[in-house]
Design a protein around this motif. Sequence first.
Motif, mmCIF file in Angstrom:
data_model
loop_
_atom_site.group_PDB
_atom_site.id
_atom_site.type_symbol
_atom_site.label_atom_id
_atom_site.label_comp_id
_atom_site.label_asym_id
_atom_site.label_seq_id
_atom_site.Cartn_x
_atom_site.Cartn_y
_atom_site.Cartn_z
ATOM 1 N N GLY A 15 0.791 -1.224 0.000
ATOM 2 C CA GLY A 15 0.000 0.000 0.000
ATOM 3 C C GLY A 15 0.822 1.273 0.000
ATOM 4 O O GLY A 15 0.269 2.368 -0.202
ATOM 5 N N GLY A 16 2.115 1.128 0.197
ATOM 6 C CA GLY A 16 2.987 2.295 0.247
ATOM 7 C C GLY A 16 3.448 2.745 -1.127
ATOM 8 O O GLY A 16 3.023 2.198 -2.160
ATOM 9 N N SER A 17 4.318 3.748 -1.131
ATOM 10 C CA SER A 17 4.794 4.352 -2.379
ATOM 11 C C SER A 17 6.313 4.481 -2.359
ATOM 12 O O SER A 17 6.929 4.571 -1.296
ATOM 13 C CB SER A 17 4.184 5.748 -2.569
ATOM 14 O OG SER A 17 2.779 5.688 -2.648
ATOM 15 N N ARG A 19 9.515 6.337 -5.111
ATOM 16 C CA ARG A 19 9.851 7.015 -6.356
ATOM 17 C C ARG A 19 11.284 6.654 -6.740
ATOM 18 O O ARG A 19 12.212 6.894 -5.957
ATOM 19 C CB ARG A 19 9.711 8.533 -6.250
ATOM 20 C CG ARG A 19 9.847 9.200 -7.610
ATOM 21 C CD ARG A 19 9.623 10.696 -7.564
ATOM 22 N NE ARG A 19 10.816 11.419 -7.125
ATOM 23 C CZ ARG A 19 11.077 12.682 -7.451
ATOM 24 N NH1 ARG A 19 10.234 13.355 -8.230
ATOM 25 N NH2 ARG A 19 12.169 13.279 -6.998
ATOM 26 N N ARG A 67 -1.285 2.797 -11.459
ATOM 27 C CA ARG A 67 -0.528 2.750 -10.207
ATOM 28 C C ARG A 67 0.860 3.362 -10.357
ATOM 29 O O ARG A 67 1.408 3.902 -9.408
ATOM 30 C CB ARG A 67 -0.380 1.314 -9.717
ATOM 31 C CG ARG A 67 -1.672 0.673 -9.267
ATOM 32 C CD ARG A 67 -1.401 -0.541 -8.404
ATOM 33 N NE ARG A 67 -0.645 -1.569 -9.109
ATOM 34 C CZ ARG A 67 0.499 -2.090 -8.667
ATOM 35 N NH1 ARG A 67 1.048 -1.660 -7.548
ATOM 36 N NH2 ARG A 67 1.101 -3.039 -9.357
ATOM 37 N N PHE A 68 1.449 3.242 -11.538
ATOM 38 C CA PHE A 68 2.795 3.766 -11.789
ATOM 39 C C PHE A 68 2.700 4.947 -12.745
ATOM 40 O O PHE A 68 1.896 4.943 -13.683
ATOM 41 C CB PHE A 68 3.692 2.697 -12.427
ATOM 42 C CG PHE A 68 4.084 1.567 -11.511
ATOM 43 C CD1 PHE A 68 3.471 1.363 -10.291
ATOM 44 C CD2 PHE A 68 5.089 0.695 -11.892
ATOM 45 C CE1 PHE A 68 3.844 0.314 -9.454
ATOM 46 C CE2 PHE A 68 5.468 -0.357 -11.076
ATOM 47 C CZ PHE A 68 4.853 -0.541 -9.863
ATOM 48 N N THR A 69 3.546 5.944 -12.523
ATOM 49 C CA THR A 69 3.606 7.116 -13.394
ATOM 50 C C THR A 69 5.060 7.431 -13.708
ATOM 51 O O THR A 69 5.869 7.589 -12.790
ATOM 52 C CB THR A 69 2.945 8.337 -12.745
ATOM 53 O OG1 THR A 69 1.590 8.026 -12.410
ATOM 54 C CG2 THR A 69 2.967 9.529 -13.693
ATOM 55 N N GLN A 82 7.146 7.033 -10.334
ATOM 56 C CA GLN A 82 6.353 7.104 -9.114
ATOM 57 C C GLN A 82 5.503 5.857 -9.023
ATOM 58 O O GLN A 82 4.693 5.585 -9.919
ATOM 59 C CB GLN A 82 5.474 8.352 -9.127
ATOM 60 C CG GLN A 82 4.582 8.488 -7.898
ATOM 61 C CD GLN A 82 5.380 8.727 -6.626
ATOM 62 O OE1 GLN A 82 6.341 9.498 -6.623
ATOM 63 N NE2 GLN A 82 4.990 8.068 -5.545
ATOM 64 N N MET A 83 5.678 5.101 -7.961
ATOM 65 C CA MET A 83 4.963 3.842 -7.776
ATOM 66 C C MET A 83 4.081 3.955 -6.540
ATOM 67 O O MET A 83 4.587 4.166 -5.427
ATOM 68 C CB MET A 83 5.954 2.683 -7.611
ATOM 69 C CG MET A 83 6.935 2.573 -8.763
ATOM 70 S SD MET A 83 8.024 1.138 -8.629
ATOM 71 C CE MET A 83 8.995 1.603 -7.192
ATOM 72 N N ASN A 84 2.782 3.832 -6.746
ATOM 73 C CA ASN A 84 1.808 3.950 -5.653
ATOM 74 C C ASN A 84 1.089 2.630 -5.418
ATOM 75 O O ASN A 84 1.037 1.767 -6.304
ATOM 76 C CB ASN A 84 0.786 5.041 -5.991
ATOM 77 C CG ASN A 84 1.412 6.407 -6.108
ATOM 78 O OD1 ASN A 84 2.382 6.732 -5.425
ATOM 79 N ND2 ASN A 84 0.852 7.222 -6.988
ATOM 80 N N ASN A 85 0.531 2.502 -4.239
ATOM 81 C CA ASN A 85 -0.212 1.291 -3.868
ATOM 82 C C ASN A 85 0.591 0.035 -4.197
ATOM 83 O O ASN A 85 0.091 -0.900 -4.833
ATOM 84 C CB ASN A 85 -1.568 1.266 -4.575
ATOM 85 C CG ASN A 85 -2.480 0.186 -4.026
ATOM 86 O OD1 ASN A 85 -2.324 -0.277 -2.900
ATOM 87 N ND2 ASN A 85 -3.440 -0.239 -4.832
ATOM 88 N N LEU A 86 1.826 0.027 -3.761
ATOM 89 C CA LEU A 86 2.699 -1.108 -4.060
ATOM 90 C C LEU A 86 2.199 -2.373 -3.382
ATOM 91 O O LEU A 86 1.676 -2.326 -2.253
ATOM 92 C CB LEU A 86 4.128 -0.784 -3.629
ATOM 93 C CG LEU A 86 4.876 0.171 -4.569
ATOM 94 C CD1 LEU A 86 6.073 0.786 -3.869
ATOM 95 C CD2 LEU A 86 5.293 -0.554 -5.828
#
Length: 120
Positions: A15-17, A19, A67-69, A82-86
């Motif tokens: 759930g973490g992020s 970069r 999820r990724f940008t 940027q990776m979110n909701n890992l």
Amino acid sequence: QVQLVESGGGTVQAGGSLRLSCTVSGRTYSDFTTGWFRQAPGKERDIVAAIHWSGLTTYYPDFLRGRFTISRDNAQNTIYLQMNNLQPEDTAVYFCAESRAALTRRVDFWGQGTQVTVSS
């Protein structure tokens, strides 16, 4: 000699992020695409994101979209992921890569990789 240097990997809870950053030096060409691949133990290396040098075109595989940008700062010769909701299945070594063609078809240069570990 073209060099790609990644940074920003580490361990994060589900759930973490995170970069990731990749700084490129030594280019002698002006048209290129840069991006990220990942490789988990025992699995193939797969592309996760790519961005054209102009920043106008990006690519993500369908299973990661949202999820990724990926972004870039050409003044700094750096791209970011940027990776979110890992999730634990995102655990892998992440490699920066660059191509003078389409990154999905050919990689000309690789970085050394950075480990991303997602704990459940």
